[in-house]
Design a protein around this motif. Structure first.
Motif, mmCIF file in Angstrom:
data_model
loop_
_atom_site.group_PDB
_atom_site.id
_atom_site.type_symbol
_atom_site.label_atom_id
_atom_site.label_comp_id
_atom_site.label_asym_id
_atom_site.label_seq_id
_atom_site.Cartn_x
_atom_site.Cartn_y
_atom_site.Cartn_z
ATOM 1 N N THR A 3 0.858 -1.181 0.000
ATOM 2 C CA THR A 3 0.000 0.000 0.000
ATOM 3 C C THR A 3 0.893 1.229 0.000
ATOM 4 O O THR A 3 1.774 1.373 0.843
ATOM 5 C CB THR A 3 -0.913 0.023 1.250
ATOM 6 O OG1 THR A 3 -1.711 -1.143 1.247
ATOM 7 C CG2 THR A 3 -1.813 1.250 1.246
ATOM 8 N N ASN A 5 1.115 5.253 0.262
ATOM 9 C CA ASN A 5 0.395 6.482 0.634
ATOM 10 C C ASN A 5 1.061 7.668 -0.033
ATOM 11 O O ASN A 5 2.185 8.004 0.290
ATOM 12 C CB ASN A 5 0.418 6.668 2.155
ATOM 13 C CG ASN A 5 -0.348 5.567 2.843
ATOM 14 O OD1 ASN A 5 -1.511 5.349 2.557
ATOM 15 N ND2 ASN A 5 0.320 4.850 3.717
ATOM 16 N N LEU A 8 0.630 11.715 2.906
ATOM 17 C CA LEU A 8 0.109 11.344 4.218
ATOM 18 C C LEU A 8 -0.691 12.495 4.810
ATOM 19 O O LEU A 8 -0.485 13.655 4.463
ATOM 20 C CB LEU A 8 1.269 10.982 5.137
ATOM 21 C CG LEU A 8 1.973 9.671 4.788
ATOM 22 C CD1 LEU A 8 3.260 9.537 5.560
ATOM 23 C CD2 LEU A 8 1.049 8.495 5.073
ATOM 24 N N HIS A 41 -10.213 11.230 5.541
ATOM 25 C CA HIS A 41 -8.990 10.441 5.639
ATOM 26 C C HIS A 41 -9.222 9.188 6.479
ATOM 27 O O HIS A 41 -8.764 8.094 6.140
ATOM 28 C CB HIS A 41 -7.842 11.271 6.231
ATOM 29 C CG HIS A 41 -6.596 10.466 6.429
ATOM 30 N ND1 HIS A 41 -6.199 10.034 7.671
ATOM 31 C CD2 HIS A 41 -5.722 9.954 5.534
ATOM 32 C CE1 HIS A 41 -5.096 9.302 7.520
ATOM 33 N NE2 HIS A 41 -4.784 9.248 6.244
ATOM 34 N N SER A 72 -3.056 5.271 -2.101
ATOM 35 C CA SER A 72 -3.984 6.100 -1.356
ATOM 36 C C SER A 72 -3.513 7.556 -1.424
ATOM 37 O O SER A 72 -2.327 7.824 -1.309
ATOM 38 C CB SER A 72 -3.981 5.569 0.078
ATOM 39 O OG SER A 72 -4.243 6.588 0.991
ATOM 40 N N ARG A 73 -4.452 8.474 -1.672
ATOM 41 C CA ARG A 73 -4.059 9.875 -1.705
ATOM 42 C C ARG A 73 -5.185 10.775 -1.167
ATOM 43 O O ARG A 73 -6.361 10.414 -1.211
ATOM 44 C CB ARG A 73 -3.630 10.307 -3.107
ATOM 45 C CG ARG A 73 -4.769 10.466 -4.120
ATOM 46 C CD ARG A 73 -5.027 11.947 -4.400
ATOM 47 N NE ARG A 73 -6.151 12.197 -5.296
ATOM 48 C CZ ARG A 73 -7.397 12.259 -4.900
ATOM 49 N NH1 ARG A 73 -7.729 12.066 -3.641
ATOM 50 N NH2 ARG A 73 -8.372 12.527 -5.752
#
Ligand code: GTP
Ligand code: MG
Length: 231
Positions: A3, A5, A8, A41, A72-73
């Motif tokens: 995963t 990121n 963050l 988030h 993920s963003r």
């Protein structure tokens, strides 16, 4: 499964960026937006974990990982403002909550085309999640050749004040479709490329998108056929 990121969640950075864009005089609005970002988030982190668990369960039970990797963003405040301008939305928290569903975004890159729909089915089965938007650019590719399944899910988040549901956008696509989309994106945004070259590559990429889809289906067929020989 990996995963990644992309940016963050950093409250201080976010607050600075939001204040700069919204204006420090609207401290209230900045506070509300920051709260909203935090909840989105949290929703994305919950959904990310559900997807990781799903992949792990498939690996344990079926010896097959549907997910190759996950990205993920969080939308940068700058691109949020640009998007709102483009959509001619009033710069209020209300319009963000009602019209923008991709503050939190997940990209699920799968091994094979069927995995995309397996994941959708499994998420749909989770009774506390609700799919509120669906765009199937796999069965209905865009004119560019772009193929992906876009979903927006409402995810329950437990805050100290109680339970709330927040939207998370998921883009699901195969490794081949992901590779294609990155290159096509590059073509779109490298604005100094000569026009005749752009035209040529646009056409070539349309053809390649279909070729990739075909090859990935062929590979999937081989993989599925081989499954009968696993003990
Ligand atoms: P938004 O309000 O921006 O979400 O617009 P929309 O809902 O009309 O767009 P859509 O959901 O169809 O697509 C949004 C995202 O999908 C983009 O930000 C890209 O990441 C991706 N995307 C859509 N079309 C293409 C395409 O032709 N090429 C590539 N490379 N990416 C695309
Ligand atoms: Mg969209």
């Amino acid at each position: 499964m990996i995963t990644e990121n992309k940016n963050l969640f950093n409250v201080q950075q976010l607050q600075t960026d939001l204040s700069r864009l919204v204006g420090t005089e609207s401290a209230n609005q900045v506070g509300e937006l920051l709260d909203y970002y935090q909840k989105c988030h949290a929703a994305s982190a919950i959904l990310g974990t559900r997807l990781e668990n799903l992949d792990e369960e498939y690996q344990t039970q079926h010896w097959h990982n549907p997910i190759h990797h996950l990205e993920s963003r969080i939308k940068s405040p700058k691109s949020l403002i640009n998007k709102m301008r483009k959509k001619q939305l009033a710069p209020t928290i209300k319009s963000v909550q009602e019209q923008i569903f991709d503050i939190a975004g997940l990209r699920v890159v799968t091994n094979y085309p069927d995995d995309v729909f397996t994941i959708e089915e499994e998420l749909d089965k989770q009774t506390d999640l609700e799919i509120i938007r669906r765009k199937d650019y796999i069965h209905h590719p865009k004119a560019s050749g772009y193929r992906s399944l876009h979903l927006v899910l409402l995810v329950p988040v437990y805050q100290t004040s109680g339970s709330v549901r927040l939207p998370v956008e998921i883009q699901l696509r195969t490794m081949g479709m992901d590779m294609w989309a990155s290159l096509e994106h590059k073509l779109r945004y490298k604005t100094r490329t000569p026009e005749d070259k752009i035209d040529q590559y646009v056409t070539t990429l349309q053809t390649y998108a279909a070729d990739i889809a075909q090859i990935e289906t062929n590979l999937q067929n081989i993989s599925q056929d081989l499954n009968q020989y696993t003990d």
